[in-house]
Design a protein around this motif. Structure first.
Motif, short mmCIF file in Angstrom:
data_model
loop_
_atom_site.label_atom_id
_atom_site.label_comp_id
_atom_site.label_asym_id
_atom_site.label_seq_id
_atom_site.Cartn_x
_atom_site.Cartn_y
_atom_site.Cartn_z
N UNK A 46 0.84 -1.20 0.00
CA UNK A 46 0.00 0.00 0.00
C UNK A 46 0.88 1.25 0.00
N UNK A 47 1.87 1.28 0.87
CA UNK A 47 2.74 2.46 0.97
C UNK A 47 3.58 2.61 -0.30
N UNK A 48 4.06 1.52 -0.85
CA UNK A 48 4.84 1.59 -2.10
C UNK A 48 4.00 2.24 -3.21
N UNK A 49 2.78 1.77 -3.37
CA UNK A 49 1.90 2.32 -4.40
C UNK A 49 1.53 3.77 -4.06
N UNK A 50 1.25 4.01 -2.79
CA UNK A 50 0.92 5.37 -2.34
C UNK A 50 2.07 6.34 -2.64
N UNK A 51 3.30 5.91 -2.41
CA UNK A 51 4.45 6.77 -2.69
C UNK A 51 4.52 7.13 -4.18
N UNK A 52 4.25 6.16 -5.03
CA UNK A 52 4.24 6.45 -6.46
C UNK A 52 3.15 7.44 -6.84
N UNK A 53 1.95 7.22 -6.32
CA UNK A 53 0.81 8.10 -6.64
C UNK A 53 1.02 9.49 -6.05
N UNK A 54 1.44 9.55 -4.80
CA UNK A 54 1.49 10.83 -4.09
C UNK A 54 2.75 11.65 -4.36
N UNK A 55 3.87 11.00 -4.62
CA UNK A 55 5.12 11.74 -4.79
C UNK A 55 5.62 11.77 -6.23
N UNK A 56 5.03 10.97 -7.10
CA UNK A 56 5.54 10.89 -8.46
C UNK A 56 6.69 9.91 -8.52
N UNK A 166 -5.66 -2.13 -2.95
CA UNK A 166 -5.76 -1.51 -4.27
C UNK A 166 -7.07 -0.72 -4.40
N UNK A 167 -8.15 -1.28 -3.92
CA UNK A 167 -9.44 -0.59 -4.02
C UNK A 167 -9.42 0.71 -3.20
N UNK A 168 -8.85 0.65 -2.00
CA UNK A 168 -8.74 1.87 -1.19
C UNK A 168 -7.95 2.94 -1.94
N UNK A 169 -6.81 2.56 -2.49
CA UNK A 169 -5.99 3.54 -3.22
C UNK A 169 -6.67 4.03 -4.49
#
Length: 183
Positions: A46-56, A166-169
């Motif tokens: 979740x954090x790995x994907x979040x970092x990609x989405x949120x930080x580029x 994935x659904x949450x993100x």
């Protein structure tokens, strides 16, 4: 000229801070186990994907890269370290493919944009997360042998939790990107 220099320095400092905080978030997410069926889950993917989405991709990849380098250097940042070893010994163990997959997943997650529909976002996140498991299963099979039930050992128990994350993100992705664009 001085204003440009100060803005550049400020941007560099903000980027370095984001990289360090991203690495810390990834470490914390690796250590927390949440009860889930059929196995407890961590929030690492979740954090790995979040970092990609949120930080580029640049800052996101730098955060994940720093996390991996910290672990390789012997800091107990990985999920089951120090209990199951530290440093390069842990890194090259059964989870190495998954850890390397963090980089591809973070990069692919960064390709989501506000123009994407929910279905496109969901698809991109599934593909991004799948790279973690594809690389993880390839390494796991290479390490323990392809005669073992690789998918049952290295992916199947985690798929329900991954779908949940994935659904949450996917639901939050557009808002996350809007906030990123403001900052």
């Amino acid at each position: 000229m001085e204003l440009t220099k100060n803005l550049t320095q400020t941007k560099i400092i903000k980027s370095l801070l984001a990289v360090i905080l991203g690495s810390i978030a990834l470490t914390i997410s690796a250590k927390i186990k949440i009860p889930f069926y059929p196995v407890p889950m961590t929030m690492q993917t979740f954090v790995v994907i979040f970092l990609g989405v949120s930080l580029g991709y640049k800052i996101g990849l730098a955060s994940v890269g720093l996390y991996l380098l910290e672990g390789i250097a012997g800091l107990p940042v990985f999920s089951n370290s120090p209990e199951k070893g530290i440093g390069i010994v842990y890194f090259t163990g059964p989870t190495m493919g998954y850890l390397i997959g963090f980089l591809t997943a973070c990069y692919l997650a960064s390709k989501i944009n506000t123009k994407d529909s929910f279905i496109i976002i969901l698809t991109k996140l599934v593909i991004a997360t799948s790279t973690i498991y594809i690389l993880g299963l390839i390494w796991l099979g290479t390490l323990i042998g392809w005669d073992k039930p690789i998918f049952s050992l290295g992916a199947k128990p985690f798929l329900l939790a991954e779908l949940f994350k994935i659904i949450i993100l996917a639901l939050a992705a557009k808002q996350i990107i809007k906030i990123r664009n403001i900052i």
